[in-house]
Enzyme design. Sequence first.
Site, PDB file in Angstrom:
ATOM      1  CD1 TRP A  73     -18.865  19.595  -1.578  1.00 56.41           C
ATOM      2  CD2 TRP A  73     -20.050  20.996  -2.864  1.00 56.41           C
ATOM      3  NE1 TRP A  73     -20.082  19.784  -0.989  1.00 56.41           N
ATOM      4  CE2 TRP A  73     -20.834  20.629  -1.747  1.00 56.41           C
ATOM      5  CE3 TRP A  73     -20.599  21.866  -3.815  1.00 56.41           C
ATOM      6  CZ2 TRP A  73     -22.121  21.109  -1.550  1.00 56.41           C
ATOM      7  CZ3 TRP A  73     -21.892  22.331  -3.610  1.00 56.41           C
ATOM      8  CH2 TRP A  73     -22.634  21.960  -2.486  1.00 56.41           C
ATOM      9  CG  ASN A  99     -14.352  26.776  -7.196  1.00 56.72           C
ATOM     10  OD1 ASN A  99     -15.429  26.318  -6.863  1.00 56.72           O
ATOM     11  ND2 ASN A  99     -13.674  27.645  -6.447  1.00 56.72           N
ATOM     12  CD  GLU A 485     -20.446  26.217  16.100  1.00 60.72           C
ATOM     13  OE1 GLU A 485     -21.323  26.565  15.291  1.00 60.72           O
ATOM     14  OE2 GLU A 485     -19.358  25.746  15.751  1.00 60.72           O
ATOM     15  CE  LYS A 489     -18.680  22.599  14.163  1.00 59.83           C
ATOM     16  NZ  LYS A 489     -18.721  24.012  13.970  1.00 59.83           N
ATOM     17  CG  HIS A 508     -42.993  27.822  24.100  1.00 60.16           C
ATOM     18  ND1 HIS A 508     -44.227  28.241  24.564  1.00 60.16           N
ATOM     19  CD2 HIS A 508     -42.076  28.483  24.833  1.00 60.16           C
ATOM     20  CE1 HIS A 508     -44.043  29.135  25.528  1.00 60.16           C
ATOM     21  NE2 HIS A 508     -42.747  29.296  25.710  1.00 60.16           N
TER      22      HIS A 508
END
Length: 612
Positions: A73, A99, A485, A489, A508
């Site tokens: 990554w 890593n 959540e 997702k 608002h």
Amino acid sequence: MCGIVAYIGPKEAYPILIKGLQRLEYRGYDSAGVALANGQLMVYKKKGKVQELIDFAEELPKSSTVGIGHTRWATHGVPNDVNAHPHTSGNSQLTIVHNGIIENYALLKEALEKEGHVFTSDTDTEVLIHFIEEIQEKDQLPLEEAVRIALTRVVGAYAIVVLDKRNPNKLVAARKASPLVVGIGEGEYFLASDATPMIEYTNKVIYINDNEIVSIDRYNGIQVKTVNNEVQTPTIHEIDMKIENLEKGGYDYFMLKEIYEQPKTISDCMRGRLNKEDGWIHLGGLEEYSNRIVNAQRFIIAACGTSWHAGLIGEYLFEELARIPVEVEYASELRYRNPIITDKDVIIAISQSGETADTLAALELSRERGALNYGIVNSVGSSIARMTDAGSYIHAGPEIGVASTKAFTGQVTLLTMMALSIGHKRGTISESQYRQYITELANIPAKVEEVLKTNDHIKYIAAEIQDKPNALYLGRGYNFPVALEGALKLKEISYIHAEGYPAAEMKHGPIALIDEEMPVIVIATNKSAYEKVLSNIQEVKARKGYVIAIVTKGDSEISQVADATIEIPETMEPFTPLLSVIPLQLLSYHIAIMRECNVDQPRNLAKSVTVE
Ligand code: M6R
């Protein structure tokens, strides 16, 4: 954030490394590579997934009984073949997988360049292996000593494994703030970021601690030292992990499998801890520090991402059921301000992986200030599980899909049991309420099963909105974190921009976004705010928004106003998140599949975020 794997023993290393990398691919999939040594050093690496590496190396020589592998990554340098690991020293004798991040790499690089070192990649890792080479060559040191000295001068986080072409009977590895596990088989050894690459071969593992260096000699076994040269006696643990948990088991994606596992994982989380017949909840970690937890002046929940959303639900649960004030903090923010934390506080860290760097750092800070650290973790033996004073595993089994699903419901289940148990001990809920809650909590797995049966209907709704560029999620009370959540997702796996908002906040600001192009997903199951949520829906409809409402089974009013509804069974309000999140997980999944996204490995993401 990068997965590392290594093998030394009598078998061919390459197939073991490749399988291990495929298991670790959830940690990063920008590039993959291996290094093998059998008199010559064979380093094969490719941008992209492990499959690209397999195709590339198909016809190349691979025979070796020692090797190291990496799935990346990217932190330093774009994902390409050159920046892929393993990296090799200037004299082409040493090779490394890493890593983490070497923070002082620029200074080291400058000094090494003055000594004549030439670098081919943009990575901090290449600097580290040149640095180890420089130290080794200068005094003709054994590899482990050169690694040790190098690490005393390195600032940053790392899990590394180093292989020396001249001695293929040895691997040297080290860790600081990035996970590293040693597997001990029959005359063979494994090293990896987690235990998944080794479970076919052994259940005996050693978790390497921060600032430890491990040397594995094919003939003489393992030696563990600290970077300060103190010999350590490692503890061997027996792990219980099943191969079927690491396979898709007939599902197209891990994410779908994990969504469908939830009735079981929620049950597993409660098993032996909640007894419906006799009406009790018993959490080992909680009992151990019961006095301090029950009398805490405040709970501070620290977490990131989905785990932070679970923490927000925890806030509602603890404040309502146990009457303890709660603050929920992004772990990354908590660590970089100067928070007021005392020994009367309890810090609850929530983490699926147990390795999230920001959450670990928040725990270190709170420990320094004398608070009790409690971990709610999925990954057994992970850093957070080992560094907290007490804690509870959620027992969801390995979660492979990058989008967290079953870990979320496990975390919420655990927080619910904690809040009920503490509330009962503090007398903030009566005995009869406690029993009612326990009875209903035990029914949740069956109710989740019921929600999963609405999958085809959810797929149909997903088709209606799959091409929309934006989405708004609204919820109130316990369902506000569920709205957050749901939005997370959707954005992480389908790349649709989505926002979660408390339903009443819409007026608002976000209401300005609403038109016929804006799907608005409203979680409208709260009995306590039903009329108010209904009004919010009317407001959206008046502006031509497309409303998808999650409603309680049998609802007639909201169903008439919304464009589409998804029903969930009735339950007690504090437990609604465990049901209302399920349709949102499925909705995101189907939309992402319809948009041809790789739901298990969304772009730019990694499952375990072990860098800041
Ligand atoms: O392993 P953790 O629970 O500490 O991870 C925290 C976040 O990185 C994680 O929840 C992330 O947001 C997920 N991709 C969400 O699906």
